[in-house]
Design an enzyme around this catalytic site. Sequence first.
Site, short mmCIF file in Angstrom:
data_model
loop_
_atom_site.label_atom_id
_atom_site.label_comp_id
_atom_site.label_asym_id
_atom_site.label_seq_id
_atom_site.Cartn_x
_atom_site.Cartn_y
_atom_site.Cartn_z
N ASP A 173 0.84 -1.20 0.00
CA ASP A 173 0.00 0.00 0.00
C ASP A 173 0.88 1.25 0.00
O ASP A 173 0.39 2.37 -0.10
CB ASP A 173 -1.03 -0.01 1.15
CG ASP A 173 -0.39 -0.01 2.52
OD1 ASP A 173 0.85 -0.08 2.63
OD2 ASP A 173 -1.15 0.04 3.51
N SER A 174 2.22 1.06 0.05
CA SER A 174 3.15 2.16 -0.18
C SER A 174 2.90 2.77 -1.57
O SER A 174 3.31 3.90 -1.85
CB SER A 174 4.60 1.67 -0.09
OG SER A 174 4.78 0.48 -0.83
N ASP A 187 -0.90 -6.44 -0.42
CA ASP A 187 -1.00 -5.73 0.85
C ASP A 187 -2.43 -5.22 1.00
O ASP A 187 -2.85 -4.32 0.24
CB ASP A 187 -0.01 -4.55 0.79
CG ASP A 187 0.39 -4.05 2.15
OD1 ASP A 187 0.00 -4.66 3.16
OD2 ASP A 187 1.13 -3.04 2.19
N LYS A 213 -1.02 -9.59 2.90
CA LYS A 213 -0.39 -9.03 4.09
C LYS A 213 -1.37 -8.11 4.77
O LYS A 213 -2.12 -7.40 4.10
CB LYS A 213 0.89 -8.26 3.73
CG LYS A 213 1.55 -7.60 4.94
CD LYS A 213 2.95 -7.08 4.63
CE LYS A 213 2.98 -5.66 4.12
NZ LYS A 213 2.36 -4.65 4.99
N GLU A 270 -1.85 -5.50 8.51
CA GLU A 270 -1.14 -4.88 9.63
C GLU A 270 -1.85 -5.15 10.95
O GLU A 270 -3.08 -5.15 11.02
CB GLU A 270 -1.05 -3.36 9.41
CG GLU A 270 -0.26 -2.98 8.17
CD GLU A 270 -0.11 -1.47 7.98
OE1 GLU A 270 -0.56 -0.69 8.86
OE2 GLU A 270 0.45 -1.07 6.95
N GLU A 276 8.44 -3.52 11.16
CA GLU A 276 8.77 -2.22 10.58
C GLU A 276 9.17 -1.21 11.66
O GLU A 276 8.45 -1.05 12.67
CB GLU A 276 7.57 -1.67 9.77
CG GLU A 276 7.89 -0.31 9.15
CD GLU A 276 7.03 0.09 7.98
OE1 GLU A 276 6.13 -0.68 7.58
OE2 GLU A 276 7.25 1.20 7.45
O1 KIV Z 1 3.48 -1.09 1.71
C1 KIV Z 1 4.66 -1.46 1.80
O2 KIV Z 1 5.50 -1.21 0.92
C2 KIV Z 1 5.05 -2.18 3.00
C3 KIV Z 1 6.50 -2.52 3.16
C4 KIV Z 1 7.27 -1.38 3.68
C5 KIV Z 1 6.67 -3.71 4.02
O3 KIV Z 1 4.24 -2.47 3.82
#
Ligand code: KIV
Length: 257
Positions: A44-45, A83, A112, A114, A181
Site C-alpha cells: 500500500d506504499s 498488501d 499481508k 497490519e 517495521e
Molecule cells: O506497503 C509497503 O510497501 C510495505 C513494506 C514497507 C513492508 O508495507
Amino acid sequence: MKKWNVASVRAAKGVTKLGCTTAYDSTFARLADESGIPIILVGDSMGMVMLGYETTLPVKIEETLSAVAAVARSVKNAMVVADLPFGSYQCGDDVAMLNAVKCIQAGADAVKLEGGARVSGLIRRMTQAGIPVLAHVGMTPQSVNEYGGFKRQGKTEEAANEILEDAKTVERAGAFAVTLECIPAPLAAQITASLSVPTIGVGAGPDCDAQWLVMHDLLGLNEKAPSFVKKYASLADEVRKAFSAYVAEVAHGTFPQ
Ligand code: KIV
C-alpha cells in the site's frame, strides 16, 4: 528456478537471508523477478510512491487489485503478496475475507495485513481458508493517525514487550512470516530468535531473516526516502537526464532525424 512459495520462504529461515521488494506494475515486477527477488509485495506504499498521497490510507482495494493483477501477469518465480489496504479488512471479518479472496483471484499468492493480537482471529480464519498471510507488526503505517506521524515504535520496555507478544500471537494464528517495521534492531533480533517463521525487517536492523526495501527507495526514484534506506541506484537523476536530453533534442531538431 522454482517459484517461491510459503514452504520455501519458511525453509529459508536461518539458511539464506532474502532481499525482498515492492512493485506495482508489470514492467518493474518483471525486472525484479528476472533479478531473483524472492518476494514482491504489491504494497500500500503505492499510495505514497505511485499515487502522490502523504500516507497509505487513501489506497482503495480496487487499486490494489489492479496492481496485483499487473504484477502477477509478469512474474514467474517471485511470490506475489497483496498488501490489504486500509478499510479493506477493518469493517468486519466477512468483508476482509472477501477482499483477501479477491486478491488471490487477481493473482496474489498471499496477503499481508497490519496488526498483532487485534487481527489474530482474522489471520487464523484466512489461513484456515487456504489464504497464506504475511503479518506486519511494529510501526504499522495504517495507524499513522494514532501515532501522530510515522514514528519508530517499541522504544520503551512495555512497548517492546507488546510488539514481541504481537509477533508471537500472529505466528500462533498461522502467519507464514512477520514484517517488522521501524523498531529498534535489538528488539527485531529478539523477535527473530523467538519465532520459528521468518521475520522481514524494514528499518529494523540487520538481524531479521529477510529485508524489505520499497522499490522506489532502493532504486533512488523516491527522493524523500527514510534515512535507513540504502539506494542501490540513482534512477531519479537518470530519468531527469533522459527526459531533458529528449526535450533538448526535439527543440534543436536533432531528433527525429
Ligand atoms: O506497503 C509497503 O510497501 C510495505 C513494506 C514497507 C513492508 O508495507
